[in-house]
Design a protein around this motif. Structure first.
Motif, PDB file in Angstrom:
ATOM      1  N   LYS A   1       0.832  -1.211   0.000  1.00 35.87           N
ATOM      2  CA  LYS A   1       0.000   0.000   0.000  1.00 35.87           C
ATOM      3  C   LYS A   1       0.868   1.263   0.000  1.00 35.87           C
ATOM      4  O   LYS A   1       0.575   2.235  -0.708  1.00 35.87           O
TER       5      LYS A   1
ATOM      6  N   SER B   1      -7.068   7.186 -11.773  1.00 32.97           N
ATOM      7  CA  SER B   1      -8.354   6.870 -11.134  1.00 32.97           C
ATOM      8  C   SER B   1      -8.408   5.408 -10.681  1.00 32.97           C
ATOM      9  O   SER B   1      -8.883   5.096  -9.584  1.00 32.97           O
TER      10      SER B   1
ATOM     11  N   ASN C   1      -6.111   4.930  -7.681  1.00 34.19           N
ATOM     12  CA  ASN C   1      -6.721   5.542  -6.498  1.00 34.19           C
ATOM     13  C   ASN C   1      -7.812   4.652  -5.912  1.00 34.19           C
ATOM     14  O   ASN C   1      -7.911   4.493  -4.679  1.00 34.19           O
ATOM     15  N   THR C   2      -8.628   4.037  -6.763  1.00 32.67           N
ATOM     16  CA  THR C   2      -9.666   3.125  -6.281  1.00 32.67           C
ATOM     17  C   THR C   2      -9.056   1.905  -5.600  1.00 32.67           C
ATOM     18  O   THR C   2      -9.527   1.447  -4.552  1.00 32.67           O
TER      19      THR C   2
ATOM     20  N   ASN D   1      -7.105   3.450  -2.133  1.00 33.57           N
ATOM     21  CA  ASN D   1      -7.884   4.147  -1.100  1.00 33.57           C
ATOM     22  C   ASN D   1      -9.255   3.539  -0.829  1.00 33.57           C
ATOM     23  O   ASN D   1      -9.947   3.997   0.087  1.00 33.57           O
ATOM     24  N   LYS D   2      -9.639   2.550  -1.585  1.00 38.25           N
ATOM     25  CA  LYS D   2     -10.926   1.897  -1.325  1.00 38.25           C
ATOM     26  C   LYS D   2     -10.749   0.397  -1.054  1.00 38.25           C
ATOM     27  O   LYS D   2     -11.119  -0.099   0.004  1.00 38.25           O
ATOM     28  N   THR D   3     -10.182  -0.311  -2.030  1.00 33.71           N
ATOM     29  CA  THR D   3     -10.070  -1.764  -1.868  1.00 33.71           C
ATOM     30  C   THR D   3      -9.079  -2.125  -0.765  1.00 33.71           C
ATOM     31  O   THR D   3      -9.398  -2.892   0.154  1.00 33.71           O
TER      32      THR D   3
ATOM     33  N   GLU E   1      -7.866  -0.122   1.530  1.00 34.74           N
ATOM     34  CA  GLU E   1      -8.274   0.489   2.797  1.00 34.74           C
ATOM     35  C   GLU E   1      -9.375  -0.320   3.475  1.00 34.74           C
ATOM     36  O   GLU E   1      -9.396  -0.454   4.707  1.00 34.74           O
ATOM     37  N   ASP E   2     -10.290  -0.868   2.698  1.00 38.01           N
ATOM     38  CA  ASP E   2     -11.336  -1.711   3.282  1.00 38.01           C
ATOM     39  C   ASP E   2     -10.743  -2.958   3.921  1.00 38.01           C
ATOM     40  O   ASP E   2     -11.146  -3.369   5.018  1.00 38.01           O
TER      41      ASP E   2
END
Length: 390
Positions: free
Chosen positions: A186, A257, A260-261, A264-266, A268-269
């Motif tokens: 990450k 984009s 970033n997905t 900061n999303k996958t 991070e979850d």
């Protein structure tokens, strides 16, 4: 003889009291009644009004509770009647202003004289119910704070014990290694994302400069006949570079984009689930240590009760820990598969777009964007509309 009889008769008709006043027994009793009424006040619920003449036959009984008005009213004719100037009317009926009537008296007399007091159960029950509800909420909050305090104390104690090397820690070596790799990955992907954004900003400024330079060349080609062809060639070249640069910017923006997905999303979850797993592991170790300390202590009745409660809490937190560990394992597996799939596509797009742009191959650049389903935004789409500006 006759005079003596008349004097006796006069004496019998006009009695004289001790004060020398001439009043009848009826007037005395009436005056006592009025005084009693005036002293007792306006509470006439237990009295009644008799219609008809005073002392005569009762034609109807009127409950005073059904008549609204003042309890005592001043009657000036009473003093005239005391002096013997007027006949003796019904003072109780006259003080109320009531004319005796057979139909009215009988109709009022048939009404019930006792009215039960309204029940206050409903009005009293609402405050009691609200008070009980408030008390229940307060007790629930107190229990919640108590449980949180106990849990925080145990976890803090366990954390310090692990830091100072006094406590034992449950460790899944394989899972911990995967978590460490994810955190390092990450950080590296965040660096790629930051550099790609910087490249986008710099390249965008270069495209804007090329566009301004091409417009300047075109303007000079119109104003300089002797250098019209040279200015024209350069203007056309800059316009072509600007168009290809906008196409490359679309590819780079799509790359940024997607990264970033992923970051900061996958990722991070998954890291949020890992954080929950680590908290559950700390709670599990805290209650496990508590159970071990109670097990080596005395075995009296109170201690057995505490041991049983500690066993229940230990089992609850063990189940929670194992469930979250399973969730983390599954998420790490799917994250790795998704990361490989996304990065394979994005890295291929980035390479083909950069190569085609700097090679000057406009057709290859456009084909690359069609291959990866990248749609370019029309010029000026980022600017707000005139309606949004209002």
């Amino acid at each position: 003889m006759t005079d003596s009889i008349l004097s006796k008769a006069a004496t019998m008709e006009i009695p004289i009291n001790s004060n020398g006043d001439t009043r009848t027994a009826e007037d005395d009793s009436l005056e006592q009644d009025l005084q009693q009424v005036m002293v007792s006040g306006p509470n006439l619920n237990e009295t009644s009004i008799v219609s008809g003449g005073y002392g005569g036959a009762a034609e109807g009984i009127i409950p005073t509770s059904s008549i609204k008005g003042p309890a005592v009213r001043f009657n000036p004719e009473y003093f005239d009647r005391r002096c013997g100037n007027t006949p003796k009317p019904d003072i109780r009926s006259k003080s109320r202003g009531i004319t005796p009537s057979h139909s009215a008296a009988s109709r009022i007399a048939n009404q019930p004289g006792h009215y039960p007091a309204p029940s206050m159960h409903h009005s009293n029950s609402n405050p009691m119910m609200s008070e009980e509800a408030t008390r229940g909420v307060a007790v629930e909050k107190f229990d919640s704070v108590k449980k949180w305090s106990i849990n925080t104390y145990k976890c803090t104690k366990q954390m310090f014990s692990e830091r100072f090397g006094r406590g034992t820690k449950t460790v899944d070596l394989e899972l911990e290694a995967q978590i460490d790799v994810l955190r390092e990955t990450k950080l590296k992907y965040e660096r790629i994302l930051r550099l790609a954004r910087e490249l986008t900003n710099h390249f965008y400024n270069m495209v804007q400069t090329q566009q301004a330079l091409g417009d300047t060349f075109a303007d000079l080609s119109q104003k300089s006949p002797e250098l019209q062809d040279e200015f024209g060639y350069n203007a056309e070249t800059q316009r072509l570079l600007c168009k290809n640069g906008e196409t490359l910017l679309g590819a780079i923006n799509f790359f940024v984009s997607s990264i970033n997905t992923l970051v900061n999303k996958t990722m991070e979850d998954t890291l949020m689930t890992i954080k929950m797993y680590e908290n559950a592991r700390l709670e599990f170790d805290a209650y496990r240590t508590d159970l071990e300390e109670l097990s080596v202590g005395p075995r009296d009745a109170a201690a057995m009760v505490r041991i049983e409660m500690a066993q229940q809490q230990y089992q609850i937190h063990k189940d929670k820990y194992e469930r979250l560990r399973s969730d983390v394992t599954i998420k790490l597996k799917f994250l790795e598969e998704n990361k490989v799939k996304v990065m394979h596509k994005q890295l291929l797009l980035f390479h083909n777009a950069i190569s085609a742009y700097f090679a000057g191959n406009q057709q290859q650049l456009e084909q690359t964007l069609r291959q990866f389903n990248v749609k370019l935004k029309p010029p000026g789409s980022d600017k707000p509309s005139w309606l949004e500006e209002q």
